[in-house]
Design an enzyme around this catalytic site. Structure first.
Site, PDB file in Angstrom:
ATOM      1  CG  ASP A  53      -2.237   0.591   1.020  1.00  8.42           C
ATOM      2  OD1 ASP A  53      -2.317   1.579   0.274  1.00  8.42           O
ATOM      3  OD2 ASP A  53      -3.215   0.081   1.578  1.00  8.42           O
ATOM      4  CG  ASP A  58      -4.645   6.003   0.537  1.00  5.31           C
ATOM      5  OD1 ASP A  58      -5.609   5.266   0.783  1.00  5.31           O
ATOM      6  OD2 ASP A  58      -4.474   7.128   1.052  1.00  5.31           O
ATOM      7  CD  GLU A 117      -8.813   4.365  -1.410  1.00  4.53           C
ATOM      8  OE1 GLU A 117      -9.691   4.208  -0.538  1.00  4.53           O
ATOM      9  OE2 GLU A 117      -7.808   5.074  -1.230  1.00  4.53           O
ATOM     10  CG  HIS A 123      -8.333  -0.412   5.011  1.00  3.31           C
ATOM     11  ND1 HIS A 123      -8.267  -0.706   3.664  1.00  3.31           N
ATOM     12  CD2 HIS A 123      -7.942   0.872   5.133  1.00  3.31           C
ATOM     13  CE1 HIS A 123      -7.859   0.367   3.002  1.00  3.31           C
ATOM     14  NE2 HIS A 123      -7.664   1.338   3.868  1.00  3.31           N
ATOM     15  CG  ASP A 124     -10.872   2.920   4.381  1.00  2.00           C
ATOM     16  OD1 ASP A 124     -10.447   3.043   5.534  1.00  2.00           O
ATOM     17  OD2 ASP A 124     -10.252   3.320   3.370  1.00  2.00           O
TER      18      ASP A 124
END
Length: 554
Positions: free
Chosen positions: A99, A200, A254, A323-324
């Protein structure tokens, strides 16, 4: 014919290391803990791990506030631990995607510390600074976490932009030195042997010239000036050329507020990215106040959204959790009466649509959302700040009046520790976990799923095996049937003369399906109910959340 690549054939497993497994008993997941659990991933059958940030960080936003991109946060372990993880993964033919956080750093990063103290120095222009009245932000842009996206810094006597937490100042991508520094960082990790990056919020890198005020009626005020901004393709093309070109490393973007038109441009054959994450389908349950409200959705909404993206992109990123996001069985299924059935129905969609599936830790055992009795029980900075803003604005009276929304939406739902067994703290740690374990861990855990027949875990393993065996489930075309059916989700995946028919009753009541798409000679490949006939015999009678896959000649 779609070009064949490893990342199209892969099933990716996302690890949030802070909550995955703790090897040293300090209550905080770590890299040795991940290594200890690799046999689980190998048995599950995944091909790639996406590892959430493990870089040096003050952890104000759980690692997405990076203070040193080339060091490991000590609570996670050492660089030697990371090297061993990569070696162990590759020994199992499992790839590793890291990430990367290119839009912002931590305010503790050396770049920011020098930028604030030396405005005319080497790093003075690394961030987005604006002079002005200390009591009047430069514009009306909002942070995604609530409140103004600007913070006044007394040391530099200027405002800095932070589209996320106040401790996450946005980098100034107009500065070519910033772009070079990020490319150098990414190449450093590629040279260590990783297999790609998940980038990200990468469509936020470019901000509009002059930083004009945004439309306050937008859910995210100012977003029209920084989502898919004016130089975004220039920046991403540069990343592609300087980092990814000439390698088989995957580039996954993302992208908040992504529409299909931009997604096509980002992932076109000459585009800068291989895959993008969009969030339209996980926004279907937003209410009138946006994501901090819970609205109604139905299967027709879900089918229409998924079908549009299936037809609109050559290759999709497939996910229901990360994770979000809250747990999908609690959000889109029935986590009480039909937890097994609805979790496996969701697994069927995830692993049989056209695209690369991403399985989030715990999803493969049907982990559910938790309970949070007060705001003090919430660790997620996004939830805490937004709830406080809503209370301060008078939009809600107190925590209790918005608790149902928080328990449906908070990112802490995805961050409770992985449930390995029924021992103390679900086998996650011998110490006190950094966030409480979900109370249902004694029943829902890896060990019990291994013993239970049938189980969510065994169904995931069977589907992943089937996806590997039937190329139609990877490279086959996708065609939806009965799009207006309010109970059934039916589609075919076809490659040459092989066809797989996917039939899902995505409802809590029985359904009858008389399918033109299904031949009498079709054979059952997989299903989440027992005692189903190997061949169809007239209309199909499907139980609540029943899923079946049939194979036949095209």
């Amino acid at each position: 014919m779609t070009e064949r690549t490893w990342w199209k054939e892969a099933v990716v497993y996302q690890i949030y290391p802070k909550s995955f497994s703790d090897a040293d008993g300090d209550g905080f997941g770590d890299l040795p803990g991940v290594i200890d659990r690799l046999d689980h991933l190998e048995r599950l059958g995944v091909d790639c791990v996406w590892l959430n940030p493990v870089y040096q960080s003050p952890q104000r936003d759980n690692g997405y506030d990076v203070s040193d991109y080339r060091a490991i946060y000590p609570e996670f372990g050492t660089m030697d631990d990371w090297d061993r993880l990569l070696e162990e993964l590759h020994a199992r033919d499992i790839r590793l995607v890291m990430d990367m956080v290119p839009n912002h750093t931590s305010s503790d990063h050396e770049w920011f510390q020098r930028s604030r103290s030396e405005p005319d120095g080497e790093y003075g222009d690394y961030y987005i600074w604006r002079d002005g009245d200390p009591d009047e932000p430069p514009n009306n842009w909002e942070s995604f976490f609530g409140g103004s996206a600007w913070e006044y810094d007394a040391e530099r006597e200027a405002w800095y932009l932070h589209l996320y937490d106040v401790s996450q100042p946005d980098l100034n991508w107009r500065n070519p030195d910033v772009r070079d520094a990020m490319a150098d960082t990414m190449n450093w990790w590629l040279e260590k042997g990783i297999d790609g990056f998940r980038l990200d919020v990468v469509n936020l890198l470019s901000k509009a010239e002059g930083l004009p005020d945004g439309d306050p009626s937008n859910d995210w005020t100012g977003s029209e000036h920084f989502v898919n901004g004016p130089r975004i393709f220039e920046y991403l093309d540069e990343i592609h050329e300087n980092v990814f070109a000439g390698t088989d490393a995957v580039a996954i973007g993302e992208m908040p507020n992504l529409d299909l038109e931009h997604a096509r441009r980002y992932t076109a054959p000459d585009g800068p990215l291989d895959l993008v994450f969009h969030f339209e389908h996980v926004g279907l349950d937003f209410g009138e106040r946006g994501r901090w409200d819970v609205g109604d959705w139905d299967l027709l909404d879900l089918k229409e959204t998924l079908d549009r993206w299936q037809g609109g992109l050559d290759w999709n990123s497939l996910f229901f959790e990360n994770h979000d996001q809250p747990r999908s069985v609690s959000r889109f299924g029935d986590d009480e009466r039909y937890r097994y059935e609805s979790a496996t129905a969701l697994a069927t969609i995830l692993l049989t649509l056209r695209g690369t599936p991403f399985v989030y830790q715990g999803q493969e055992i049907g982990m559910t959302n938790g309970t949070f009795e007060s705001l003090d029980d919430i660790s997620d900075v996004d939830t805490v700040r937004n709830v406080r803003e809503l209370i301060a604005a008078g939009a809600v009276a107190d925590y209790e009046s918005i608790r149902h929304v928080v328990e449906h939406r908070t990112r802490d739902n995805a961050r409770t520790p992985m449930q390995w067994d029924d021992t103390a703290h679900a086998g996650f740690t011998d110490g006190e976990p950094w966030i409480p374990v979900n109370e249902n861990y004694a029943d829902i855990n890896v060990a019990s799923e291994r013993e239970r027949t049938p189980s969510v875990l065994s169904f995931y393993e069977a589907l992943i095996d089937l996806r590997r065996e039937r190329e139609a489930l990877v490279y086959g075309s996708y065609d939806i049937h009965r799009p207006d059916d309010e109970q059934l989700f039916v589609y075919t995946r076809t490659l040459d003369d092989d066809q797989v028919v996917v039939v899902i009753n995505f409802s809590d009541s029985a359904a009858t399906a008389d399918l033109d798409a299904l031949d009498a000679e079709a054979s059952l490949l997989c299903g989440n109910y027992d005692d189903v006939a190997a061949e169809p015999n007239g209309p199909l009678e499907l139980g609540p959340y029943e899923a079946r896959l049939y194979g036949q000649s095209a």
